[in-house]
Scaffold this motif. Structure first.
Motif, mmCIF file in Angstrom:
data_model
loop_
_atom_site.group_PDB
_atom_site.id
_atom_site.type_symbol
_atom_site.label_atom_id
_atom_site.label_comp_id
_atom_site.label_asym_id
_atom_site.label_seq_id
_atom_site.Cartn_x
_atom_site.Cartn_y
_atom_site.Cartn_z
ATOM 1 N N GLU A 7 -22.148 -17.646 6.781
ATOM 2 C CA GLU A 7 -21.434 -18.879 6.483
ATOM 3 C C GLU A 7 -19.929 -18.656 6.350
ATOM 4 O OE1 GLU A 7 -23.106 -20.627 3.049
ATOM 5 O OE2 GLU A 7 -25.078 -21.001 3.945
ATOM 6 N N HIS A 8 -19.511 -17.419 6.269
ATOM 7 C CA HIS A 8 -18.096 -17.109 6.075
ATOM 8 C C HIS A 8 -17.608 -16.140 7.140
ATOM 9 C CE1 HIS A 8 -17.879 -19.177 2.186
ATOM 10 N NE2 HIS A 8 -19.065 -18.661 1.929
ATOM 11 N N LYS A 58 -4.303 -19.707 9.223
ATOM 12 C CA LYS A 58 -4.037 -20.873 8.386
ATOM 13 C C LYS A 58 -2.610 -21.380 8.602
ATOM 14 C CE LYS A 58 -3.748 -22.234 3.529
ATOM 15 N NZ LYS A 58 -3.908 -21.790 2.119
ATOM 16 N N ASP A 140 -10.132 -26.506 6.605
ATOM 17 C CA ASP A 140 -10.995 -26.520 5.417
ATOM 18 C C ASP A 140 -11.875 -25.275 5.369
ATOM 19 O OD1 ASP A 140 -9.913 -28.950 4.737
ATOM 20 O OD2 ASP A 140 -11.548 -30.132 5.619
ATOM 21 N N GLN A 141 -12.392 -24.867 6.537
ATOM 22 C CA GLN A 141 -13.229 -23.672 6.592
ATOM 23 C C GLN A 141 -12.428 -22.427 6.237
ATOM 24 O OE1 GLN A 141 -16.566 -23.532 7.137
ATOM 25 N NE2 GLN A 141 -16.430 -21.335 6.699
ATOM 26 N N GLU A 143 -9.826 -22.299 4.254
ATOM 27 C CA GLU A 143 -9.620 -22.298 2.807
ATOM 28 C C GLU A 143 -10.842 -21.761 2.083
ATOM 29 O OE1 GLU A 143 -7.120 -22.836 0.950
ATOM 30 O OE2 GLU A 143 -5.654 -23.729 2.312
ATOM 31 N N ASP A 144 -12.028 -22.176 2.525
ATOM 32 C CA ASP A 144 -13.265 -21.704 1.926
ATOM 33 C C ASP A 144 -13.447 -20.207 2.154
ATOM 34 O OD1 ASP A 144 -15.728 -22.075 0.537
ATOM 35 O OD2 ASP A 144 -16.784 -22.026 2.452
ATOM 36 N N ASP A 145 -13.159 -19.751 3.380
ATOM 37 C CA ASP A 145 -13.290 -18.330 3.695
ATOM 38 C C ASP A 145 -12.304 -17.479 2.903
ATOM 39 O OD1 ASP A 145 -15.303 -18.894 5.481
ATOM 40 O OD2 ASP A 145 -14.003 -18.889 7.239
ATOM 41 N N GLY A 147 -11.089 -18.200 -0.048
ATOM 42 C CA GLY A 147 -11.589 -18.129 -1.420
ATOM 43 C C GLY A 147 -12.723 -17.126 -1.559
ATOM 44 N N TYR A 148 -13.646 -17.150 -0.587
ATOM 45 C CA TYR A 148 -14.758 -16.190 -0.591
ATOM 46 C C TYR A 148 -14.241 -14.766 -0.452
ATOM 47 C CZ TYR A 148 -18.917 -13.737 1.125
ATOM 48 O OH TYR A 148 -19.942 -12.838 1.311
ATOM 49 N N ASN A 151 -12.777 -13.368 -3.605
ATOM 50 C CA ASN A 151 -13.816 -12.911 -4.538
ATOM 51 C C ASN A 151 -14.314 -11.521 -4.179
ATOM 52 O OD1 ASN A 151 -13.689 -15.310 -5.984
ATOM 53 N ND2 ASN A 151 -15.318 -16.288 -4.802
#
Length: 216
Positions: A7-8, A58, A140-141, A143-145, A147-148, A151
């Protein structure tokens, strides 16, 4: 590093070390703290390289989305007015000229890599709308990636800190053992020297008085 997260963008998932001692003993062959830190640092650098690439993508998307929105707005304006109008167009950096645009049902769109194609206004609106939606979803993807990925970097840094702490504790234990052994040797040497001194006094005394005993 555990399974790859589909998913990432296939970014490997970093596993938090619950028990550092068990992990160290489970490596084949068994590695010390320095070797494990080296492996973790290599994985951390890979994560940071991925992060750098995603940040560059990005940045490009942030530049593309406003351009697409502006172009789409202009094409919609042409479709709505369908009349002659005047505008300024760029000849070169900081040099613009005034132009009169006659009514038209066709436009040319830059596709990139010095490629320009002719479209009808309806086709241009459909293409630009699709590109805008794609760019927004990708942003958007990303940004999510990011963030992941952040982590995973944090997890690896925490793992490295815990392994480093374990290595320091092992070194302190070795140093403490060396100090204890050294202290024990000092005490043994002290008593050995003391006993040697006593024996030396006895031997010297014996040899000093031995002739007197013999003459008597």
């Amino acid at each position: 590093v555990d399974k790859v997260d589909k998913e990432h963008r296939g970014i490997p998932q970093a596993v938090f070390l619950e028990d550092v001692d068990s992990y160290m003993s489970s490596t084949t062959p068994e590695k010390n703290a320095a070797a494990v830190l080296k492996d973790f640092d290599e994985q951390l650098q890979k994560y940071k390289y991925m992060e750098l690439n995603l940040l560059q993508r990005k940045k490009r998307l942030r530049a593309q989305v406003p351009d697409i929105e502006k172009t789409l707005e202009i094409v919609k304006h042409m479709l709505k007015k369908n009349e002659e109008f005047q505008t300024h167009y760029m000849l070169s950096d900081q040099v613009h000229a005034l132009a009169t645009v006659p009514p038209t049902d066709k436009v040319f769109l830059w596709l990139g890599a010095n490629v320009m194609l002719e479209y009808t206004i309806d086709e241009a609106i459909a293409l630009l709308t699709k590109n805008l939606n794609t760019a927004t979803v990708n942003a958007d993807q990303l940004e999510d990636d990011l963030g992941y990925l952040s982590n995973q970097i944090t997890t690896m840094e925490v793992n490295m800190a815990r392994v480093y702490k374990l290595g320091l504790q092992a070194q302190e234990g070795c140093c403490r053992q060396i100090v204890n052994t050294s202290v024990l040797l000092v005490f043994k040497c002290k008593y050995f020297i003391k006993d040697l001194f006593h024996y030396s006094v006895i031997i010297i005394t014996f040899w000093w008085f031995f002739p007197t005993f013999c003459s008597v």
